[in-house]
Design a protein around this motif. Sequence first.
Motif, PDB file in Angstrom:
ATOM      1  N   ASN A  25       0.788  -1.238   0.000  1.00  0.00           N
ATOM      2  CA  ASN A  25       0.000   0.000   0.000  1.00  0.00           C
ATOM      3  C   ASN A  25       0.819   1.287   0.000  1.00  0.00           C
ATOM      4  N   TYR A  26       2.057   1.238   0.451  1.00  0.00           N
ATOM      5  CA  TYR A  26       2.827   2.471   0.585  1.00  0.00           C
ATOM      6  C   TYR A  26       3.051   3.113  -0.784  1.00  0.00           C
ATOM      7  N   CYS A  27       2.883   4.418  -0.859  1.00  0.00           N
ATOM      8  CA  CYS A  27       2.847   5.133  -2.145  1.00  0.00           C
ATOM      9  C   CYS A  27       4.177   5.192  -2.873  1.00  0.00           C
ATOM     10  N   SER A  28       5.275   4.923  -2.198  1.00  0.00           N
ATOM     11  CA  SER A  28       6.598   4.958  -2.838  1.00  0.00           C
ATOM     12  C   SER A  28       7.254   3.588  -2.712  1.00  0.00           C
ATOM     13  N   PRO A  29       6.846   2.641  -3.521  1.00  0.00           N
ATOM     14  CA  PRO A  29       7.355   1.268  -3.380  1.00  0.00           C
ATOM     15  C   PRO A  29       8.857   1.154  -3.603  1.00  0.00           C
ATOM     16  N   GLU A  30       9.443   2.124  -4.293  1.00  0.00           N
ATOM     17  CA  GLU A  30      10.880   2.045  -4.529  1.00  0.00           C
ATOM     18  C   GLU A  30      11.673   2.081  -3.226  1.00  0.00           C
ATOM     19  N   ARG A  38       4.633  10.531   7.855  1.00  0.00           N
ATOM     20  CA  ARG A  38       3.187  10.312   7.758  1.00  0.00           C
ATOM     21  C   ARG A  38       2.774   8.903   8.179  1.00  0.00           C
ATOM     22  N   VAL A  39       3.698   7.971   8.132  1.00  0.00           N
ATOM     23  CA  VAL A  39       3.399   6.596   8.512  1.00  0.00           C
ATOM     24  C   VAL A  39       3.372   6.489  10.032  1.00  0.00           C
ATOM     25  N   LYS A  40       2.288   5.924  10.540  1.00  0.00           N
ATOM     26  CA  LYS A  40       2.140   5.851  11.991  1.00  0.00           C
ATOM     27  C   LYS A  40       1.417   4.562  12.373  1.00  0.00           C
ATOM     28  N   VAL A  41       1.941   3.856  13.392  1.00  0.00           N
ATOM     29  CA  VAL A  41       1.317   2.654  13.933  1.00  0.00           C
ATOM     30  C   VAL A  41       0.627   3.016  15.246  1.00  0.00           C
ATOM     31  N   THR A  42      -0.610   2.628  15.392  1.00  0.00           N
ATOM     32  CA  THR A  42      -1.375   2.908  16.618  1.00  0.00           C
ATOM     33  C   THR A  42      -2.023   1.632  17.132  1.00  0.00           C
ATOM     34  N   TYR A  43      -2.341   1.621  18.396  1.00  0.00           N
ATOM     35  CA  TYR A  43      -3.091   0.517  19.019  1.00  0.00           C
ATOM     36  C   TYR A  43      -4.440   1.084  19.441  1.00  0.00           C
ATOM     37  N   GLU A  44      -5.525   0.628  18.776  1.00  0.00           N
ATOM     38  CA  GLU A  44      -6.839   1.225  18.990  1.00  0.00           C
ATOM     39  C   GLU A  44      -7.910   0.137  19.099  1.00  0.00           C
ATOM     40  N   PRO A  45      -8.059  -0.471  20.279  1.00  0.00           N
ATOM     41  CA  PRO A  45      -9.135  -1.465  20.463  1.00  0.00           C
ATOM     42  C   PRO A  45     -10.501  -0.802  20.267  1.00  0.00           C
ATOM     43  N   GLY A  46     -11.381  -1.452  19.560  1.00  0.00           N
ATOM     44  CA  GLY A  46     -12.725  -0.923  19.370  1.00  0.00           C
ATOM     45  C   GLY A  46     -12.831   0.111  18.279  1.00  0.00           C
ATOM     46  N   TYR A  47     -11.751   0.352  17.533  1.00  0.00           N
ATOM     47  CA  TYR A  47     -11.809   1.350  16.464  1.00  0.00           C
ATOM     48  C   TYR A  47     -12.729   0.868  15.339  1.00  0.00           C
ATOM     49  N   LYS A  59      -3.612  11.312  -0.390  1.00  0.00           N
ATOM     50  CA  LYS A  59      -4.584  10.330   0.087  1.00  0.00           C
ATOM     51  C   LYS A  59      -3.906   9.434   1.115  1.00  0.00           C
ATOM     52  N   ILE A  60      -4.563   9.234   2.248  1.00  0.00           N
ATOM     53  CA  ILE A  60      -3.970   8.451   3.322  1.00  0.00           C
ATOM     54  C   ILE A  60      -5.035   7.523   3.897  1.00  0.00           C
ATOM     55  N   ASN A  61      -4.673   6.272   4.162  1.00  0.00           N
ATOM     56  CA  ASN A  61      -5.609   5.272   4.697  1.00  0.00           C
ATOM     57  C   ASN A  61      -5.108   4.735   6.028  1.00  0.00           C
ATOM     58  N   LYS A  62      -6.057   4.333   6.881  1.00  0.00           N
ATOM     59  CA  LYS A  62      -5.713   3.641   8.121  1.00  0.00           C
ATOM     60  C   LYS A  62      -6.100   2.171   7.936  1.00  0.00           C
ATOM     61  N   ILE A  63      -5.128   1.265   8.032  1.00  0.00           N
ATOM     62  CA  ILE A  63      -5.324  -0.141   7.708  1.00  0.00           C
ATOM     63  C   ILE A  63      -5.079  -1.010   8.936  1.00  0.00           C
ATOM     64  N   LYS A  64      -5.954  -1.952   9.175  1.00  0.00           N
ATOM     65  CA  LYS A  64      -5.849  -2.859  10.305  1.00  0.00           C
ATOM     66  C   LYS A  64      -4.717  -3.861  10.068  1.00  0.00           C
ATOM     67  N   VAL A  65      -3.899  -4.112  11.099  1.00  0.00           N
ATOM     68  CA  VAL A  65      -2.770  -5.035  11.003  1.00  0.00           C
ATOM     69  C   VAL A  65      -3.233  -6.432  11.417  1.00  0.00           C
ATOM     70  N   GLY A  66      -3.489  -7.286  10.433  1.00  0.00           N
ATOM     71  CA  GLY A  66      -3.925  -8.654  10.704  1.00  0.00           C
ATOM     72  C   GLY A  66      -5.196  -8.702  11.521  1.00  0.00           C
ATOM     73  N   PHE A  75      -3.936  -3.379  16.247  1.00  0.00           N
ATOM     74  CA  PHE A  75      -2.973  -2.416  15.730  1.00  0.00           C
ATOM     75  C   PHE A  75      -3.444  -1.927  14.346  1.00  0.00           C
ATOM     76  N   TYR A  76      -3.186  -0.642  14.100  1.00  0.00           N
ATOM     77  CA  TYR A  76      -3.517  -0.037  12.809  1.00  0.00           C
ATOM     78  C   TYR A  76      -2.300   0.752  12.328  1.00  0.00           C
ATOM     79  N   VAL A  77      -2.147   0.785  11.024  1.00  0.00           N
ATOM     80  CA  VAL A  77      -1.063   1.578  10.451  1.00  0.00           C
ATOM     81  C   VAL A  77      -1.675   2.578   9.477  1.00  0.00           C
ATOM     82  N   THR A  78      -1.303   3.835   9.664  1.00  0.00           N
ATOM     83  CA  THR A  78      -1.732   4.904   8.770  1.00  0.00           C
ATOM     84  C   THR A  78      -0.700   5.034   7.656  1.00  0.00           C
TER      85      THR A  78
END
Length: 630
Positions: A37-42, A85-94, A262-269, A273-276
Amino acid sequence: MAQALVLLASFLIFSNVAHCDFSPRVIVDLAKILMDNYCSPEKLAGMEEAIDTGSSNTDILSISDPATLASVLTDGVKKTIFDSRVKVTYEPGYVPPAPPAMPDFPPEQLAEMIKGTVKVEVLDGNIGYLKIQHIVGEEIAQKVGPILLEYIWDKVLPTSAMILDFRSAVTGELSGIPYIVSYFTDSEPRIHIDSVYHRTSDVTTELWSMPTLLGKRYGTSKPLIVLTSKNTLGIAEDVVYCLKNLKRATIVGENTAGGSIKINKIKVGDTDFYVTVPVAKSINPITGKSWEINGVAPNVEVAAEDALDTAIAIIKLRAEIPGLVQAAAALVADNYAFPSIGDDVVEKLGAVVASGEYNQISTKKELEAKLSADLLKLSGDKCLKATSNIPARPPMNLTPEMFIELIKVSFHTDVFENNIGYLRFDMFGDFEHVAKIIAEHVWDKVVDTDMLIIDLRNNVGGSTSSIAGFCSYFFDDDKQIVLDHVYNRPSNTTSDLLTLTQLTGRRYGSKKSVIILTSGATAGAAEEFVFIMKRLGRAMIIGETTHGGCHPPETFRVGESDIYLVLALPLTFLCRLMLPSTQQRPSSISIFLAKNNLFFWAWYGSQLIQHISYLDMLWRCFHNLCRSLK
């Protein structure tokens, strides 16, 4: 591959300590999300191989607190791919928000909501002002367009200049970028505004200016200023960057936030945990770069709270620029020493203004620099300038005692072995009213020497009024000698520069040898004196080629501004005779800013060539040289 391994290693290094409930699978899933998903795969080359390596690690992660682990993972990513801009968060119940749908409101009600995010005003000086907090997309704009035109756009459309205030703009729709930009461009030709790369689909979308719009365009001729702050974010940043690189707007304020298109918040497995992740990126077709991460740098950097006042000042200055340049051109046409060159400069300067090259000037300093550069380019005259730094006149109410002390520090005299005199002074001046003091405290010390060295290596010029008198001391009094002929353009008259019949103190005469020392710093009135003495064969010149500068000239105010232009009024007739019959632009032409009349000389701008090059050992050989000249 190596970079991806570093990334994964920075994750897994924390799995070698103590007990925790989190599986290394969290690391693997996080890495895979970035890879997909990251916008700069290089930046993630080799990530797939790194995931395979990491998936075999069964160690228990050591950090027990999930929020701490999220922070550590965030730092690891940022330090590896250098993207804040990349950020990992822990958000139960999100609960991820549902994609926004078009509100099912009547157009009038929807327009009222949009009007709440826009402030419209016409400022003094017929300046339109639009404060925008959210950039609407094309779909909404089409739905409520007629209402927006009536209550917002039509109010600012007739203005002479516009200010777009994006200091609080933090949200927007991608389709709104070409919609806004197009109102400040022409319908044809269409312009490639931006390209947006979508990582998940691996597709690049090109954004082009729109050939048709609701309502009329603001066009490309009227000034446009965009205000920014450190809070300006996302879509608004893209609009700012596009308008800046199209050179359609001047950006005033602070560096923008450096967000994402454009930025998305994606659930980690299956974890909480979520990664923006930025999943798309802007690639400007003009610069080949993006505003993301670093933000958009303003053209004129000021604090956000001062941006509006600064923008208004810029617009007022630009409204004055055509008249100021025209006034400067008129001064050149009416007073420049070479009429044909002056007329040519005026004609070409008008064409430069008409081409729009002055449209992006934001400060008086920029105007002075641009006008000076154009005058130099069009005339070939390195002394032709515009400035507001007018030299102050020295105080003239000095007491005789003060004059004596000033002269003592301004002149240096000595008598060397074999009765060789030495005289140094670093500026010419109007010495007529202190001639007796100079004769007593300076001239009388060297007038009886057998040879005189005049050191002008540090003489930067000054007033030309004393040149005829100073030259006269080195000629006899039995006849007047024509030193030069001076042509004055405004009066269209020619006068002779003659030696004086009456002098204060004794003459040095025409028989004794004179050596003049020069350097690349020797300029202005000193150059004219050197030129006359060399041309008449009265002195040997030793040193470096002179500066090729100009005398302190006459100051002309440009219009009602505090910018000044100095025109070359007099021109030595000898210089005119040396010009080709076609009157091509000579290297000696000059216009400068100051308080006194300006003379042109044959050496003017083209520099004086010395008889002998100046060497470090010059002083050692002076005695032998002087003996050989006797």
